[in-house]
Enzyme design. Structure first.
Site, mmCIF file in Angstrom:
data_model
loop_
_atom_site.group_PDB
_atom_site.id
_atom_site.type_symbol
_atom_site.label_atom_id
_atom_site.label_comp_id
_atom_site.label_asym_id
_atom_site.label_seq_id
_atom_site.Cartn_x
_atom_site.Cartn_y
_atom_site.Cartn_z
ATOM 1 N N GLN A 381 0.837 -1.197 0.000
ATOM 2 C CA GLN A 381 0.000 0.000 0.000
ATOM 3 C C GLN A 381 0.876 1.253 0.000
ATOM 4 O O GLN A 381 1.869 1.340 0.727
ATOM 5 C CB GLN A 381 -0.921 0.015 1.218
ATOM 6 C CG GLN A 381 -1.977 -1.074 1.229
ATOM 7 C CD GLN A 381 -3.091 -0.847 0.209
ATOM 8 O OE1 GLN A 381 -3.101 0.130 -0.533
ATOM 9 N NE2 GLN A 381 -4.038 -1.772 0.154
ATOM 10 N N GLU A 431 -2.387 -16.467 -4.222
ATOM 11 C CA GLU A 431 -1.929 -15.425 -5.139
ATOM 12 C C GLU A 431 -1.461 -16.083 -6.432
ATOM 13 O O GLU A 431 -0.727 -17.077 -6.405
ATOM 14 C CB GLU A 431 -0.790 -14.626 -4.504
ATOM 15 C CG GLU A 431 -0.070 -13.666 -5.420
ATOM 16 C CD GLU A 431 -0.982 -12.580 -5.960
ATOM 17 O OE1 GLU A 431 -1.021 -12.414 -7.200
ATOM 18 O OE2 GLU A 431 -1.652 -11.903 -5.160
ATOM 19 N N CYS A 511 -9.937 -0.894 -4.226
ATOM 20 C CA CYS A 511 -9.416 0.452 -4.479
ATOM 21 C C CYS A 511 -10.224 1.150 -5.564
ATOM 22 O O CYS A 511 -9.910 2.280 -5.942
ATOM 23 C CB CYS A 511 -7.941 0.394 -4.875
ATOM 24 S SG CYS A 511 -7.609 -0.542 -6.377
#
Length: 572
Positions: A381, A431, A511
């Site tokens: 981030q 992931e 986001c």
């Protein structure tokens, strides 16, 4: 040359790519009513091979002729301004190069004017002059507007089923009275969690290497195209979100590149050497030592030019090593080579490797008492201090206990899962990027975390293997956090999450709120063969400001299964 004037660009593309299957073609361009076409190649070798093939080719009975086009001078716009006596300041040049102050272009050609370029602060930090409390209210309204789309999308989805099945889409949170009570949103929307830092908070910036409005070498942010069609880059010095250490590093790099014999990359001609400067910075050094700066310069170079390139990069390293920056930093410098296709190349082969110039191409950052290794390409981030508040919010929404099994979907380098690992029984990170999974495993080892494992696979496949490995009690305590890229989750991942029946609590971190609203249709629509199990219901939306002075805002949504809904209400 040799096409008929009515041959279309589509016809030429079919010839080049389908019939001849030429390798390395990047673009094909043919203008109407012309007998010739342009074919662009990624490399000289591929162009020469393509020329030989085309010279022996007939198209509709006509033998084609081939010639190499003379490339446009990438400096033509700069030279034109110099010849016209352009001596304006940077701001004046930016205005004149965009047709400011007249109905025609500044060169008197009568071409359509361009809108004047905004300042770099307006482009990068458009809300920097707005009171912060007003920014937060503005961002909450943005979230409300995005979430209001979800009930409408549900109503649209209901049109695709039979009239008898449409009643299942009439959920309490789509009712008009409910929506009025919740400001048009399907759930309560909390106040925006503010950022602890309002300026100089970015721990990562990507600076374009190009030219400013005067044509001088500049490393900074792209403002868009000026009147002559040239991409204008502006210095980051006035931008409030960029740290002083980053600004000093950019200025040092810019001084070297301006004196270099190799030109900045030019987008239109795809020529030039210096392309991009990526800078990452640590903010939470545990021992009070100076912040770490990691600089990664991206350059474009042909494979045969790699040895000569290293000499130039060594010069850049010497420029940083010769004297320290005005502020104390621990500096690291590396380089990535890029070919015409945008791929990194080392020693002639395409790969993701980096060339270290000063120190190791890594920095370490502290987040909620944990240490994370950050490489140039790793996801982290951009606002470290605000990210600490985000992870604490996630912990509260998860309602975790010592029996919880936490699925961290789209885990990246493991930031979220590892910060919550001490409060749960197990963390399983999923992931698709293998390099990110390796980072997550290293970060777990760095912090002595033994109850976290990471899987490098697509989420829809990994979820099946994870479920099969859980005990009955672990399935009862299953919670998932998803933190996808800006575009949201793939449809197959949404179906996999929906079909993961033991999963009753899901926290979605977005986001880009509109992407969440689109994804939520699959998660929240009535049960069907495609979307099995009880639907999820949005319970609470919590905006988090990770990006002060910009329009962007992070959104965290808590979703829970609606156990009252029937298991199979809709056929499709």
């Amino acid at each position: 040359d040799g096409f008929s004037t009515w041959t279309s660009c589509k016809d030429v593309k079919a010839l080049i790519r389908d019939r001849l299957q030429l390798a390395g073609v990047s673009k094909v361009k043919k203008l109407p009513k012309q007998s010739w076409a342009f074919v662009y190649f990624h490399s000289k070798r591929e162009r020469e091979a393509g020329e030989q093939t085309l010279r022996a080719t007939k198209f509709k009975g006509a033998l084609l002729t081939v010639a190499q086009a003379t490339p446009l001078d990438p400096e033509r716009f700069v030279k034109r301004r110099k010849l016209s006596g352009g001596g304006a300041t940077s701001g004046e040049a930016a205005a004149s190069s965009n047709g400011g102050g007249g109905s025609e272009g500044g060169d008197g050609s009568g071409s359509a004017p361009f809108a004047p370029l905004r300042s770099v602060s307006e482009v990068v930090s458009p809300l920097y002059l707005v009171d912060y409390e007003k920014q937060l209210r503005h961002k909450r309204r943005h979230i409300l507007k995005a979430l209001a789309v979800l009930p409408r999308e549900m109503a649209r989805a209901a049109k695709g089923v039979t009239r008898e099945q449409q009643s299942a889409f009439k959920m309490p949170w789509t009712d008009a009275a409910w929506l009025r009570e919740h400001e048009g949103a399907p759930c309560s929307v909390a106040s925006v969690l503010p950022s602890p830092l309002l300026s100089r908070y970015r721990n990562k910036c990507e600076f374009t290497i190009g030219r400013d409005a005067d044509g001088g070498v500049c490393i900074g942010f792209n403002l868009g195209k000026g009147k002559e069609g040239m991409h204008v880059v502006a210095s980051p010095q006035p931008v409030p979100t960029v740290s002083d250490e980053m600004k000093l590093a950019v200025a040092r790099a810019q001084a070297f590149v301006a004196a270099s014999k190799l030109a900045p990359f030019h987008r239109d001609s795809a020529s030039g050497f210096w392309r991009l400067l990526l800078v990452r910075q640590s903010f939470n050094n545990v021992d009070g030592s100076p912040p770490s700066l990691l600089l990664c310069v991206v350059v474009q170079v042909a494979e045969e030019g790699l040895p000569r390139t290293r000499v130039e990069l060594d010069g850049l390293a010497a420029a940083f090593s010769s004297s320290p920056l005005e502020l104390p930093v621990s500096l690291r410098l590396c380089a990535a080579f890029c070919n015409g296709r945008g791929e990194t190349i080392i020693d002639g082969s395409s790969c993701g490797s980096l060339v270290s110039l000063i120190g190791e191409p890594l920095i370490y950052e502290r987040l909620n008492e944990l240490t994370f290794r950050i490489s140039p390409a790793a996801f982290f981030q951009v606002n470290t201090r605000a990210a600490e508040g985000l992870t604490k919010l996630l912990a509260s929404l998860c309602a975790v206990s010592s029996e919880t099994v936490l699925l961290d979907v789209c885990c990246g380098g493991g930031t979220i899962g590892l910060t919550l690992a001490s409060a749960v029984k197990r963390v399983v990170g999923i992931e698709v990027c293998a390099a990110a999974v390796e980072d997550a495993r290293v970060n777990a080892s760095l912090n002595g975390i033994s109850n976290a494992s990471f899987i490098a696979d697509k989420a829809e496949f990994a979820l099946r293997s994870v479920l099969s490995s859980l005990t009955a009690s672990e399935k009862e305590a299953l919670v998932a956090i998803v933190d996808p890229p800006r575009a949201g989750l793939h449809a197959d991942v949404l179906k996999a999450l929906r079909g993961c029946l033991p999963l009753r609590r899901l926290i979605y971190v977005s986001c880009h709120a509109p992407a969440f609203a689109q994804n939520a249709v699959a998660l929240c629509r009535p049960s069907s063969k495609t979307f099995p199990g009880p639907p999820f219901v949005p319970r609470l939306a919590h905006p988090v400001d990770l990006f002060p002075h910009t329009e962007h805002v992070e959104l965290v949504v808590l979703l829970e299964r609606d156990e009252a809904m029937p298991a199979a209400a809709v056929e499709a």
